[in-house]
Design a protein around this motif. Structure first.
Motif, PDB file in Angstrom:
ATOM      1  N   PRO A   2       0.453  -1.241   0.001  1.00 45.12           N
ATOM      2  CA  PRO A   2      -0.030  -0.233   0.009  1.00 45.12           C
ATOM      3  C   PRO A   2       0.939   1.462  -0.247  1.00 45.12           C
ATOM      4  CG  PRO A   2       0.142  -1.208   2.286  1.00 45.12           C
ATOM      5  CD  PRO A   2       0.139  -1.758   1.325  1.00 45.12           C
ATOM      6  N   GLY A   3       0.175   2.508   0.111  1.00 47.82           N
ATOM      7  CA  GLY A   3       0.693   3.598  -0.496  1.00 47.82           C
ATOM      8  C   GLY A   3       1.199   4.650   1.299  1.00 47.82           C
ATOM      9  N   ILE A   4       2.032   5.321   1.486  1.00 49.53           N
ATOM     10  CA  ILE A   4       2.569   6.378   2.401  1.00 49.53           C
ATOM     11  C   ILE A   4       1.625   6.703   3.385  1.00 49.53           C
ATOM     12  CG2 ILE A   4       4.206   7.128   3.217  1.00 49.53           C
ATOM     13  CD1 ILE A   4       5.427   5.171   2.465  1.00 49.53           C
ATOM     14  N   GLU A   5       1.492   6.463   4.157  1.00 51.42           N
ATOM     15  CA  GLU A   5       0.519   7.602   5.477  1.00 51.42           C
ATOM     16  C   GLU A   5       0.942   8.300   6.869  1.00 51.42           C
ATOM     17  OE1 GLU A   5      -2.602   5.907   8.394  1.00 51.42           O
ATOM     18  OE2 GLU A   5      -2.998   5.356   6.713  1.00 51.42           O
ATOM     19  N   ILE A   6       1.221   9.535   6.223  1.00 41.17           N
ATOM     20  CA  ILE A   6       1.678  10.806   6.760  1.00 41.17           C
ATOM     21  C   ILE A   6       0.893  10.999   8.004  1.00 41.17           C
ATOM     22  CG2 ILE A   6       3.214  12.445   7.056  1.00 41.17           C
ATOM     23  CD1 ILE A   6       4.293  12.217   4.653  1.00 41.17           C
ATOM     24  N   ARG A   7       0.612  11.096   9.463  1.00 45.78           N
ATOM     25  CA  ARG A   7       0.164  11.694  10.409  1.00 45.78           C
ATOM     26  C   ARG A   7       0.861  12.410  11.300  1.00 45.78           C
ATOM     27  NH1 ARG A   7      -4.893   9.864  11.747  1.00 45.78           N
ATOM     28  NH2 ARG A   7      -5.689   8.051  10.393  1.00 45.78           N
TER      29      ARG A   7
END
Length: 798
Positions: A2-7
């Motif tokens: 899956p893609g990247i998740e930035i929090r």
């Protein structure tokens, strides 16, 4: 992967799927990622970034440090999936997070939701504001600092305050709405969030105290005041303002007015009962009794859109199968959608698979392996059967009759017949047969021809005036059989409308609304239902007690405000919904009659909460309903009301085809290509392992997105799939469409190389499969025959 998740709100966290990424070697690499994420809409100059992060280093050293940081950032994020764009775009002058890459950022999502939610001082979108409040889990990078980089620290402080102010503004609007609507529990949640963001705001604390009181939590309201007063004294050495003290005193003395009592009761939308079809139901039950006796029958239900054909059939089938055990398999065809090869048949097979798997999967083991392998080509789920592990996939279906026999075996396995015993009745229900692909209709003609000695009922709803030329022959072949009965559905009469109102309204309102509906709708059930929904949505029809409604205004006073067509009724109702829900409804209408939660979310580029809330509103307002996995004889129409209180995930469908058609037609022509492209790209991203199976859908959306090259690619795949499945007419149709695009692209080519490429594509016959199987057998009927010709015709047995 899956893609990247930035929090970045409330924490620093980067994930890829379920895996948290930890490879960032320094605080400055994290600062670089945060800065790029918060400025993702534009590329950043390398020299500026180097000076921002390493202000004390000389230019050469700072640039070298930046190169090392970018390298570490790339290594930490990892490589994208094959064929997918890079996560970081980097040139010798600029750096940017790739806007085309699969990257989700909470800051960007929060700002977008807030922007949509706070359009102006007078127009707000509560759904978007709620999503924004959920996304704001804390300040931007709390406690984060970067040594010897004061400018990045200053940027971080300014951005943090900007986001904090935006969050507080949205919370104030939410709190005001909850106060007005009497949703005090939700108001308390948002008021507490506001207090956390601005601990010394007297207005925020005063609002929270008031909400506690209105919610019946008087002691908590007093505790909140005393705690706030103590904090002011300890930190600022001041007392609360006189307004806050007055609020406290009024709560203490029980002199503060209580909560509003005018809030609308929490009831479901009106449910318009099914009335006026006794004769039709009895005629259908007569046919059912013949089937129960062991005969094979076909029932065609004709009539225009909105007259209630599908609901009539469902009501009949629920009644029939409640008295005599029988399996019901349902397949459908759709308008404003790709004509899928064997689309309705695949739905029938999927119904049979789910019914059989739930009851007794071993019944499928009795089917010959070679035939199960053929079914697997249409229904990949069948591969779960262990007995198929040794059977290779079928490269091409050369014998259509053998495929049809395999489908027969699979569908008939759900009849539950013991070995050698008498089978239970089986119902095959195909909705909107006029839009089915030719291969599916030829299968249904085969079914009624060959299964004469089984208790089988084929039910089809059809609109005769909308049958295409490719559908005429098989539909006419089915209609003209002696075992076929045709039932034409007409509008309901005034007596039936009165019975509907008797089940819905208080006594004093029944006659005036019955007279109005009789004159206005002409007895069209869909128009009756949408008029009732319109009256409810515009607060002309209000709840009086459970399952009973009353008119808030005399009907003659509001008659001019009620549109006369179903399209206008639906469009006015939709316009009252939040803008985020309207946008998602537009996407759903372009996706098709049936739409999936995850596809809708990706195509709409919305937060999960926004999509869940929107689907909840669609269900609540009878615009959509959950798509049933299989027919359930215990299902009742009223259960749809309860779905609005349940899950928001899964697959959904529009409550009626005309609802989708109205939303589709209201969408401006110039917007449709862009949305179709987003849908096509979302389908590709969410279904990488099903590209061949979804080729027809992708070709359909890319064609309407004016993306000719992509459409040609998927048309070729669709043609290959149709040819492999033995669908002659569909294969030729896809070839013709694809070659037409190739000719057009060749003519429009700007370079000689491009022109030669499309010429080669057009001329290379290997790219465009030609059917090597025999054409479908045609009934000996004249080409000018129409579905209005009722003459029975039984061809000789094969």
């Amino acid at each position: 992967m899956p893609g990247i998740e930035i929090r970045l709100l409330g924490t620093f966290e980067v994930r890829r799927g379920e895996k948290r990424l930890h490879g960032f070697e320094s605080q400055k690499v994290r600062a670089l990622l945060a800065y790029l994420a918060c400025t993702a809409d534009q590329a950043q100059d390398r020299g500026y970034l180097a000076a921002l992060l390493w202000p004390e280093a000389d230019s050469r050293s700072a640039r070298q440090n930046l190169r090392q940081a970018i390298y570490n950032l790339r290594q930490s994020l990892g490589e994208p999936d094959k064929g997918k764009p890079e996560f970081v775009l980097s040139t010798h002058r600029t750096v940017q997070l790739n806007p085309e890459a699969d990257i989700w950022q909470d800051v960007e999502a929060f700002e977008r939701a807030s922007r949509y939610g706070l359009k102006s001082a007078i127009e707000v979108d509560m759904t978007q504001l709620t999503a924004a409040s959920e996304l704001y889990r804390g300040h931007l990078l709390p406690g984060f600092s970067v040594d010897d980089a004061p400018e990045i620290e200053e940027w971080l402080w300014e951005k943090r305050e900007q986001l904090r102010e935006l969050a507080m503004r949205g919370l104030r609007v939410l709190i005001g709405s909850h106060l007005e609507n009497g949703d005090y529990a939700l108001g308390i949640d948002h008021a507490r969030s506001l207090v956390e963001l601005d601990p010394l705001s007297e207005e925020a604390h005063r609002t929270l105290i008031h909400l506690y009181f209105l919610a019946g939590r008087r002691s908590q309201a007093l505790i909140e005041y005393e705690a706030f007063a103590k904090r002011l004294a300890d930190e600022l050495d001041v007392s609360p303002l006189s307004e806050t003290q007055a609020l406290y005193e009024s709560i203490l003395s029980d002199s503060l007015p209580g909560p509003k009592t005018t809030r609308r009761p929490d009831l479901s939308a009106p449910f318009v009962s099914f009335e006026g079809r006794d004769q039709e139901i009895e005629a259908m039950l007569d046919v059912w009794r013949e089937v129960v006796a062991g005969e094979s029958r076909t029932l065609i239900v004709d009539g225009p859109s909105g007259v209630g054909k599908s609901r009539l059939v469902k009501t009949f089938l629920h009644q029939a199968t409640s008295e005599v055990r029988g399996a019901v398999l349902r397949g459908r065809a759709y308008d404003l959608a790709p004509t899928l090869v064997y689309g309705p048949v695949i739905e029938l097979l999927r119904n049979a698979w789910r019914v059989g798997r739930a009851e007794d999967r071993h019944r499928f083991h009795r089917i010959p392996l070679a035939r199960l392998a053929l079914v697997r080509e249409l229904l990949p789920e069948v591969a779960e059967l262990d007995i198929l592990e040794t059977i290779d996939p079928v490269s091409r279906i050369e014998d259509r009759d053998e495929l049809f026999a395999a489908i027969d075996d699979f569908l008939l396995a759900t009849s539950g017949a013991p070995t050698g015993g008498r089978p239970n009745p089986l119902v095959v229900f195909v909705d909107d047969a006029q839009w089915a692909d030719p291969a599916s209709l030829h299968y249904l003609l085969h079914l009624v021809r060959t299964q004469r000695d089984l208790p089988l009922l084929l039910v089809m709803t059809c609109r005769p005036r909308q049958v295409g030329p490719e559908q005429v022959d098989p539909l006419l072949g089915i209609r003209r059989r002696r075992s076929t009965r045709t039932l034409t559905v007409e509008p309901v009469d005034q007596r039936s409308i009165r019975r509907m109102m008797d089940a819905l309204l208080e006594a004093e309102d029944r006659k005036p609304l019955t007279d109005f509906l009789t004159e206005r709708t002409g007895g069209q059930p869909l128009l009756i239902t949408e008029t009732i929904n319109h009256l409810c949505d515009f607060d002309h029809l209000v709840p009086s007690r459970p399952q009973r409604w009353r008119l808030a205004d005399p009907i003659d006073r509001i008659a001019d405000q009620v549109p006369e067509t179903s399209a206008e009724l639906i469009q006015q109702r939709v316009r009252r919904l939040p803008s985020s829900t309207r946008r998602l409804l537009s996407h759903a209408a372009l996706i098709g009659h049936r739409f999936d939660f995850h596809l809708l979310r990706r195509a709409g580029d919305e937060h999960v909460l926004v999509v869940e809330t929107a689907i909840g509103l669609m269900l609540e307002h009878w615009l959509a309903r959950q798509f049933p996995d299989a027919w359930a004889s215990t299902h009742r129409e009223r259960d749809i009301v309860l779905w609005a209180q349940g899950a928001r995930r899964g697959t959904f469908e529009f409550a009626h085809k005309e609802i989708r058609k109205s939303i589709h037609s209201a969408l401006p022509e110039e917007r449709r290509p862009q949305l179709h492209r987003r849908i096509a790209e979302a389908i590709e991203k969410t279904s990488l392992d099903r590209s061949e199976e979804l080729a027809e859908e992708l070709a359909y959306h890319y064609l309407r997105a004016d993306a000719s090259e992509e459409a040609a690619t998927h048309l070729r795949r669709a043609a290959e799939r149709a040819a492999r499945l033995g669908a002659d007419q569909s294969a030729h149709s896809y070839c013709a469409d694809g070659l037409e695009i190739a000719v057009r692209l060749e003519a429009a080519a700007r370079s000689k190389a491009e022109r030669e490429r499309w010429r080669a594509t057009r001329r290379c016959r290997s790219l465009w499969p030609e059917s090597r199987f025999r054409a479908p057998r045609r009934d000996p009927t004249p080409h000018h025959a129409t579905l209005d010709d009722p003459t029975p015709h039984d061809p000789a047995p094969k």
